[in-house]
Design a protein around this motif. Structure first.
Motif, mmCIF file in Angstrom:
data_model
loop_
_atom_site.group_PDB
_atom_site.id
_atom_site.type_symbol
_atom_site.label_atom_id
_atom_site.label_comp_id
_atom_site.label_asym_id
_atom_site.label_seq_id
_atom_site.Cartn_x
_atom_site.Cartn_y
_atom_site.Cartn_z
ATOM 1 N N LYS A 84 5.882 11.051 1.977
ATOM 2 C CA LYS A 84 5.432 9.824 2.633
ATOM 3 C C LYS A 84 3.902 9.758 2.649
ATOM 4 O O LYS A 84 3.306 8.710 2.421
ATOM 5 C CB LYS A 84 5.983 9.770 4.064
ATOM 6 C CG LYS A 84 7.498 9.623 4.133
ATOM 7 C CD LYS A 84 7.970 9.623 5.563
ATOM 8 C CE LYS A 84 9.481 9.465 5.652
ATOM 9 N NZ LYS A 84 9.953 9.482 7.047
ATOM 10 N N GLY A 140 7.568 -1.306 3.142
ATOM 11 C CA GLY A 140 7.632 0.114 2.799
ATOM 12 C C GLY A 140 6.716 0.942 3.686
ATOM 13 O O GLY A 140 7.081 2.038 4.115
ATOM 14 N N VAL A 174 15.141 10.329 3.861
ATOM 15 C CA VAL A 174 15.912 10.767 2.705
ATOM 16 C C VAL A 174 17.109 11.582 3.189
ATOM 17 O O VAL A 174 16.967 12.470 4.028
ATOM 18 C CB VAL A 174 15.042 11.610 1.752
ATOM 19 C CG1 VAL A 174 15.884 12.211 0.635
ATOM 20 C CG2 VAL A 174 13.929 10.764 1.160
ATOM 21 N N VAL A 186 20.532 7.675 1.153
ATOM 22 C CA VAL A 186 19.158 7.470 0.702
ATOM 23 C C VAL A 186 18.713 8.657 -0.147
ATOM 24 O O VAL A 186 18.777 9.812 0.287
ATOM 25 C CB VAL A 186 18.210 7.278 1.898
ATOM 26 C CG1 VAL A 186 16.767 7.156 1.412
ATOM 27 C CG2 VAL A 186 18.597 6.035 2.689
ATOM 28 N N GLU A 231 15.686 8.298 -2.263
ATOM 29 C CA GLU A 231 14.235 8.260 -2.420
ATOM 30 C C GLU A 231 13.680 7.019 -1.739
ATOM 31 O O GLU A 231 14.257 5.932 -1.823
ATOM 32 C CB GLU A 231 13.873 8.246 -3.912
ATOM 33 C CG GLU A 231 12.388 8.296 -4.205
ATOM 34 C CD GLU A 231 12.092 8.281 -5.700
ATOM 35 O OE1 GLU A 231 10.957 8.597 -6.081
ATOM 36 O OE2 GLU A 231 13.019 7.954 -6.495
ATOM 37 N N ILE A 232 12.587 7.176 -1.022
ATOM 38 C CA ILE A 232 11.904 6.059 -0.368
ATOM 39 C C ILE A 232 10.562 5.869 -1.050
ATOM 40 O O ILE A 232 9.684 6.744 -0.963
ATOM 41 C CB ILE A 232 11.704 6.308 1.136
ATOM 42 C CG1 ILE A 232 13.048 6.519 1.822
ATOM 43 C CG2 ILE A 232 10.966 5.138 1.776
ATOM 44 C CD1 ILE A 232 12.928 6.866 3.298
ATOM 45 N N ARG A 233 10.403 4.732 -1.727
ATOM 46 C CA ARG A 233 9.149 4.419 -2.393
ATOM 47 C C ARG A 233 8.426 3.327 -1.623
ATOM 48 O O ARG A 233 8.953 2.777 -0.656
ATOM 49 C CB ARG A 233 9.401 3.986 -3.833
ATOM 50 C CG ARG A 233 10.026 5.069 -4.710
ATOM 51 C CD ARG A 233 10.174 4.598 -6.133
ATOM 52 N NE ARG A 233 10.705 5.637 -7.011
ATOM 53 C CZ ARG A 233 10.907 5.482 -8.315
ATOM 54 N NH1 ARG A 233 10.624 4.315 -8.894
ATOM 55 N NH2 ARG A 233 11.389 6.477 -9.035
ATOM 56 N N THR A 279 10.442 -0.010 -3.009
ATOM 57 C CA THR A 279 11.901 0.011 -2.997
ATOM 58 C C THR A 279 12.422 1.318 -2.402
ATOM 59 O O THR A 279 11.710 2.319 -2.342
ATOM 60 C CB THR A 279 12.480 -0.133 -4.423
ATOM 61 O OG1 THR A 279 12.024 0.964 -5.228
ATOM 62 C CG2 THR A 279 12.080 -1.450 -5.054
ATOM 63 N N THR A 280 13.669 1.249 -1.969
ATOM 64 C CA THR A 280 14.388 2.442 -1.517
ATOM 65 C C THR A 280 15.595 2.623 -2.423
ATOM 66 O O THR A 280 16.326 1.661 -2.689
ATOM 67 C CB THR A 280 14.849 2.296 -0.057
ATOM 68 O OG1 THR A 280 13.705 2.183 0.786
ATOM 69 C CG2 THR A 280 15.679 3.484 0.385
ATOM 70 N N ARG A 281 15.804 3.832 -2.888
ATOM 71 C CA ARG A 281 16.935 4.124 -3.768
ATOM 72 C C ARG A 281 17.996 4.884 -2.983
ATOM 73 O O ARG A 281 17.684 5.872 -2.319
ATOM 74 C CB ARG A 281 16.481 4.931 -4.986
ATOM 75 C CG ARG A 281 15.534 4.160 -5.887
ATOM 76 C CD ARG A 281 15.027 5.011 -7.038
ATOM 77 N NE ARG A 281 14.078 4.274 -7.862
ATOM 78 C CZ ARG A 281 14.420 3.534 -8.920
ATOM 79 N NH1 ARG A 281 15.683 3.486 -9.284
ATOM 80 N NH2 ARG A 281 13.522 2.876 -9.609
ATOM 81 N N ASN A 294 12.339 -3.237 -0.161
ATOM 82 C CA ASN A 294 12.062 -2.831 1.220
ATOM 83 C C ASN A 294 11.989 -3.998 2.198
ATOM 84 O O ASN A 294 12.192 -3.803 3.395
ATOM 85 C CB ASN A 294 10.766 -2.024 1.274
ATOM 86 C CG ASN A 294 10.939 -0.622 0.717
ATOM 87 O OD1 ASN A 294 12.035 -0.067 0.707
ATOM 88 N ND2 ASN A 294 9.858 -0.046 0.229
ATOM 89 N N TYR A 341 14.810 -4.705 4.780
ATOM 90 C CA TYR A 341 14.910 -4.005 6.056
ATOM 91 C C TYR A 341 14.416 -4.866 7.210
ATOM 92 O O TYR A 341 14.848 -4.690 8.354
ATOM 93 C CB TYR A 341 14.096 -2.708 6.015
ATOM 94 C CG TYR A 341 14.681 -1.635 5.145
ATOM 95 C CD1 TYR A 341 15.825 -0.938 5.524
ATOM 96 C CD2 TYR A 341 14.097 -1.301 3.925
ATOM 97 C CE1 TYR A 341 16.358 0.053 4.720
ATOM 98 C CE2 TYR A 341 14.630 -0.310 3.122
ATOM 99 C CZ TYR A 341 15.758 0.368 3.525
ATOM 100 O OH TYR A 341 16.295 1.346 2.724
#
Length: 232
Positions: free
Chosen positions: A12, A68, A79, A92, A94-96, A99-101, A114, A117
């Motif tokens: 992060k 984000g 994550v 979850v 990966e948090i970019r 975007t979140t994957r 993001n 959310y």
């Protein structure tokens, strides 16, 4: 300082630092142009129409980035968390910044912008831990021994290895339906992401136990009345 952070917090930190670094580069670039005699104000004024069009096109892009940053600072999602958004459930990965994957139980990758959310209700299944209360509903025929039904339902849940012993499974007599007595079996699982598998297993067990004890699961029935027109 960064080495003392946990691995997830390091990621992060890197994301926010990367965004801040590029923002700083842009500011330095604009200051350099201004110092070189380039009229930045006139440049922006001449490019106003273009900038408005680009701004509208990038509106969602910046919404994603700002969202984000909020996610990273607020730490509402981590994550490994299991989340539900717009009826889609995933773990979850990966948090970019944009975007979140997340990976679904079918091993499909969800790429979530993001900004969703902030505009949708997010359910974090693991915010309070990995255990969740799950349920299976079933109806039995009128005239069935309801105490036996309760006993068999608890047996079906307790016999499954994925169901936790505490809190114990419970059965609710939910309704007198149109064609059945309706029950709800509630139990606790330690892995909500895989909940569909033990719930299916428990349904198989319930069906088997009901057959062995002559308890029938009715299907909706309707009476059809045919009225013939009298001959004239």
């Amino acid at each position: 300082m960064q080495k003392k952070l946990q691995e997830q917090d390091q990621n992060k930190f890197d994301t926010v630092f990367s965004f801040g670094k590029w923002l700083l580069y842009i500011i330095i670039f604009l200051i350099t142009l201004q110092s070189s005699g380039v009229e930045i104000t006139a440049f922006f004024a001449a490019s106003a129409a273009l900038l408005i069009g680009v701004g509208l096109a990038l509106q969602t892009f910046f919404q994603d980035i700002i969202s984000g940053i909020f996610i990273i600072l607020d730490q509402s999602v981590h994550v490994g968390d299991i989340i539900e958004l717009d009826g889609k459930v995933g773990r979850v990965d990966e948090i970019r910044l944009r975007t979140t994957r997340a990976v679904t139980i079918d091993n499909k990758v969800l790429v979530i912008p993001n900004h969703l959310y902030l505009t949708n209700s997010l359910f974090n299944w693991t915010q309070n831990g990995t255990t969740t209360r799950e349920s299976v509903e079933v109806g039995v025929a009128y005239g069935s021994d309801v105490e036996l039904v309760k006993e068999l339902l608890i047996k079906a849940a307790s016999s499954h290895p994925k169901v936790l012993e505490f809190p114990e499974p419970v059965v609710f007599f939910t309704n007198f339906g149109d064609s059945s007595l309706d029950f709800k079996l509630v139990f606790t699982l330690d892995d909500s992401f895989q909940a569909a598998i033990p719930k299916s297993d428990i349904r198989f067990t319930i069906n088997k136990l009901f057959k062995e004890n002559n308890i029938s699961i009715p299907f909706p029935q309707r009476d059809v009345h045919i009225i013939e027109n009298p001959k004239k």
